[in-house]
Design a protein around this motif. Structure first.
Motif, PDB file in Angstrom:
ATOM      1  N   ILE A   1       0.544   5.620  16.917  1.00 49.51           N
ATOM      2  CA  ILE A   1       0.103   5.398  15.533  1.00 49.51           C
ATOM      3  C   ILE A   1       1.080   4.418  14.898  1.00 49.51           C
ATOM      4  O   ILE A   1       2.278   4.430  15.214  1.00 49.51           O
ATOM      5  N   SER A   2       0.555   3.557  14.047  1.00 42.93           N
ATOM      6  CA  SER A   2       1.455   2.614  13.381  1.00 42.93           C
ATOM      7  C   SER A   2       0.882   2.176  12.040  1.00 42.93           C
ATOM      8  O   SER A   2      -0.343   2.061  11.883  1.00 42.93           O
ATOM      9  N   ASP A   3       1.803   1.953  11.108  1.00 37.80           N
ATOM     10  CA  ASP A   3       1.405   1.277   9.867  1.00 37.80           C
ATOM     11  C   ASP A   3       2.329   0.088   9.620  1.00 37.80           C
ATOM     12  O   ASP A   3       2.440  -0.410   8.511  1.00 37.80           O
ATOM     13  N   LYS A   4       2.960  -0.348  10.705  1.00 37.00           N
ATOM     14  CA  LYS A   4       3.875  -1.499  10.598  1.00 37.00           C
ATOM     15  C   LYS A   4       3.060  -2.789  10.428  1.00 37.00           C
ATOM     16  O   LYS A   4       1.989  -2.936  11.034  1.00 37.00           O
ATOM     17  N   ASP A   5       3.608  -3.701   9.647  1.00 32.56           N
ATOM     18  CA  ASP A   5       2.874  -4.939   9.372  1.00 32.56           C
ATOM     19  C   ASP A   5       2.553  -5.725  10.644  1.00 32.56           C
ATOM     20  O   ASP A   5       1.473  -6.287  10.783  1.00 32.56           O
ATOM     21  N   PHE A   6       3.517  -5.766  11.592  1.00 27.54           N
ATOM     22  CA  PHE A   6       3.231  -6.579  12.785  1.00 27.54           C
ATOM     23  C   PHE A   6       2.083  -5.992  13.596  1.00 27.54           C
ATOM     24  O   PHE A   6       1.315  -6.714  14.225  1.00 27.54           O
TER      25      PHE A   6
END
Ligand SMILES: Cc1cc2nc3c(=O)[nH]c(=O)nc-3n(C[C@H](O)[C@H](O)[C@H](O)COP(=O)(O)OP(=O)(O)OC[C@H]3O[C@@H](n4cnc5c(N)ncnc54)[C@H](O)[C@@H]3O)c2cc1C
Length: 519
Positions: A23-28
Motif C-alpha cells: 500500500i502506498s500514498d507516496k507521491d512517486f
C-alpha cells in the motif's frame, strides 16, 4: 479535513489487511499510477495505491472503501486507451499480484487464472502444454492482463477465429463493490458442486454482466477460460491489392471464411498509406525500391496436420490471386529486418514484428482511438463515412494531427458478420490542445455510433459519446442504472456511465448526419 481523515483511516485499515509493502500514498507511487496509455486525458492521482494478492483481500478493501465512501478503480496492465484504470482521488487497486495460474485442465479444456496475470505469462505456460486460449491478447502487447481484456472486451490476435476475449470466458470469480464486498462465481462455477467447465446452464449469463464493463460492475479476481489444443501447423501469407480499393475486401473476407472455414485463424488488412509510410521510415531498406500499389491483406492459417495446412494455403492462393486483383507480398520488400513469411513459424513474439512498427509510426503523438466494430457488409460504406467525416471536420482536428488517419483504415475480421475498423486521431496531452482533441474525438465517436458502429472498449471517452449520441433508449438507461445500483449501491466503483455529464448532441452533428445520410 473530513476527506483527509477518512482517507487516512482507510489507509490504516487496509494496511492492517495487506501489509505495509503493498500500500502506498507516496507521491512517486501515485505519479507512476497517474496515467495509462490514453493520450488526451490529464494525469489523475489516486489517494491510495493498493496491491492485493487474494480475492479475500480485495473483498476487505471494498468493505473499507464502502465504510468511508471512497471511490475505487481496478487496474491491470494499465494499457487502456480510453480513460480507464486511473482515478482522481480514491483507491487504485492494482491487480497484478493476482497473477497465478490456479489450474490448467487439459481434459476438460479450461484453465483458472488470476485476473492480474499477463497474456505473456499465461500463454507461455499454456504453450508448454500444447494448449492455447486461442486469442493472444491485444495489440498493446503481452503485458496487458486477462482482467483488462475481459473488462475491455478486447479484440486480439487470432480474434478472427476465436472472437473477443469475453468469448473465451467460461465465468469469473468477482467481488461486488457493495458494502459487504460479496464474492460470487459465475458460469458453471456458480454450482458449488461443479468445475468451471461451462458458461451457461446454471443461472442467467451473469458472466456477461462483467464482460466489457470497464471495471464498473465488480472486480474480477479469477477468470475461468476456455482452452484449445494449439494447432501445431501455422502459416501466414500476405497479398497486396493492385489498387487502393476496399471494395474487394468484403468479397475476399466472405470467400475465405466460407471456403477455408476453421483454418482461418486471423484476417487483417493494412492500409496502403501506412505501408507507404512504413516503407519510407524503415532503417534496413532493400536495394530495390518496392512497388507499392494498395492495402496489404494478411491471412493467418492453422491446422492440425501439415497436409491440411497445404490444402488451406492452396485454397487461399486460389481465392486471393484468381482475378489478378492482388499479388503475393512479403514485408521484406520494404524492410529487410522483417521475417519472411515463408519461414514464418508461430512464436509469441512474431505477432508483434510488424504490428508494433505500424502503430508506433507517429510518435510522440498517440492515438485517441476510434476503433469500432461494423457489420462486414457495411465495411465500404463505413470506411467512406469515416473518411468523409475527417475531411468535412478537418479544421476541428488538433494542430499537427497527421493526415494519414483520414485515409487509412486498418481492419481485423471477427467471427460472424463482425469486423473491426481500427483508427484514431493524433491526440495532444497538453492543456492548450486538450479541449480541441476531446471535442473532435467525441464528435467522431458519436458519428460512428449513429451509423451503427459498436465499440469494444467503452471507458470514459467512448461511453460518454454513446450517451451524447442519444443511442440508448430511456428504458435501457434505466435498466443499466438499476443493474449498477444493485451491485454498487454507493456508486463507488468508478461510474463511467457519465449521466451527469450528458451533453445533448450538437445541432452541427445533426446537420452533418443529414448531409451524409445517403453515403
Ligand atoms: C498500442 C496499443 C495497442 C492496443 N491494441 C489493442 C487491441 O488490439 N485490441 C484491444 O482490444 N485493445 C487494444 N489496446 C487497448 C488495451 O491495451 C487493451 O484493451 C487491454 O486489454 C487492456 O488491458 P490492461 O490489463 O492493460 O487493462 P487496464 O488498462 O489496466 O484496464 C482496462 C480497463 O479494465 C478495468 N480492469 C482491469 N482489470 C480489471 C479487473 N481485474 N476487474 C475489473 N476491471 C478491471 C480497468 O479499470 C480499466 O477500465 C491497445 C492499447 C495500446 C496502447
Amino acid at each position: 479535513m473530513f476527506i483527509i481523515s477518512k482517507v487516512k483511516n482507510a489507509y490504516k485499515e487496509i494496511e492492517d489487511i495487506i501489509g505495509s509493502d503493498f500500500i502506498s500514498d507516496k507521491d512517486f507511487t501515485k505519479a507512476a499510477y497517474s496515467r495509462n496509455v490514453d493520450p488526451a486525458f490529464p494525469d489523475r492521482w489516486a489517494d491510495i495505491i493498493v496491491r492485493p494478492e487474494t480475492t479475500e483481500e480485495v473483498s476487505e478493501i471494498i468493505k473499507i472503501a464502502n465504510k468511508y465512501k471512497i471511490r475505487m478503480v481496478p487496474r491491470g496492465g494499465g494499457a487502456d486507451l480510453v480513460g480507464g484504470s486511473v482515478t482522481e482521488e480514491g483507491i487504485l487497486i492494482d491487480l497484478t499480484r493476482m497473477n497465478q495460474i490456479h489450474e490448467i485442465n487439459t481434459d476438460d479444456y479450461y484453465c483458472i487464472v488470476g485476473c492480474g496475470i499477463t497474456w505473456g505469462s499465461m500463454l507461455s505456460e499454456l504453450q508448454k502444454k500444447g494448449m492455447t486460449t486461442g486469442i493472444l491478447g491485444p495489440g498493446s502487447g503481452y503485458s496487458a492482463t486477462i482482467g483488462g481484456g475481459l473488462s475491455n472486451a478486447t479484440v486480439g490476435f487470432s480474434s478472427t477465429k476465436y472472437g473477443l476475449v469475453p468469448d473465451i470466458c467460461l465465468g469469473v470469480e468477482v467481488v461486488l463493490p457493495n458494502p459487504e464486498g460479496t464474492i460470487i462465481k459465475t458460469g458453471a462455477a456458480a454450482n458449488k458442486y461443479a468445475t468451471p467447465f461451462a458458461r451457461y446452464g446454471v443461472a442467467p449469463d451473469f458472466t456477461g454482466l462483467f464482460m466489457g464493463d470497464v471495471g464498473t460492475m465488480g472486480i474480477k479476481c479469477k477468470a475461468f477460460l476456455r482452452l484449445f489444443p494449439d494447432p501445431p501447423y501455422k502459416a501466414r501469407r500476405y497479398y497486396m491489392l493492385l489498387k487502393d480499393d476496399y471494395n474487394k475486401v468484403f468479397e475476399f473476407g466472405h470467400k475465405l471464411r466460407k471456403e477455408v472455414g476453421d483454418g482461418l485463424n486471423d484476417l487483417m488488412v493494412f492500409p496502403f498509406i501506412l505501408t507507404q509510410l512504413l516503407s519510407a521510415q524503415v532503417v534496413n531498406k532493400p536495394p530495390k525500391r518496392p512497388k507499392l500499389t494498395g492495402p496489404v491483406v494478411s491471412v493467418t492459417l492453422d491446422a492440425t496436420d501439415e497436409r491440411i495446412l497445404d490444402v488451406y494455403l492452396e485454397k487461399v492462393d486460389e481465392i486471393m490471386l484468381k482475378d489478378g486483383v492482388t499479388r503475393p507480398f512479403e514485408w521484406q520488400e520494404i524492410d529487410l529486418d522483417m521475417v519472411l513469411s515463408k519461414d514464418w513459424k508461430f512464436t509469441l513474439k512474431e505477432e508483434f514484428n510488424f504490428f508494433q512498427k505500424y502503430i508506433s509510426m507517429a510518435p510522440p503523438k498517440s492515438s485517441c482511438t476510434t476503433c469500432h466494430k461494423v457489420a462486414i457488409s457495411r465495411l465500404n460504406e463505413s470506411v467512406q463515412k469515416g473518411v468523409q467525416f475527417n475531411i468535412s471536420n478537418s479544421r476541428e482536428f488538433p494542430p499537427g494531427n497527421p493526415p494519414y488517419p483520414v485515409f487509412a483504415s486498418f481492419l481485423m475480421f471477427l467471427p460472424n458478420g463482425n469486423l473491426v475498423i481500427v483508427g484514431g486521431l493524433g491526440g495532444d496531452n497538453t492543456d492548450e490542445h486538450r479541449e480541441t482533441t476531446m471535442n473532435i474525438w467525441h464528435k467522431k465517436i458519436r458519428h460512428q455510433v449513429r451509423y451503427g458502429g459498436a465499440h469494444y472498449w467503452l471507458g470514459e471517452s467512448i461511453s460518454q459519446s454513446i450517451v451524447e449520441a442519444g443511442a440508448y433508449t430511456p428504458e435501457f438507461m434505466q435498466f443499466f442504472r438499476d443493474m449498477k445500483k444493485t451491485v454498487d449501491p454507493n456508486f463507488l466503483l468508478i461510474d463511467r456511465f457519465p449521466e451527469d455529464n450528458i451533453k445533448s448532441a450538437t445541432s452541427l452533428d445533426k446537420e452533418f448526419d443529414r448531409k451524409h445520410d445517403t453515403l
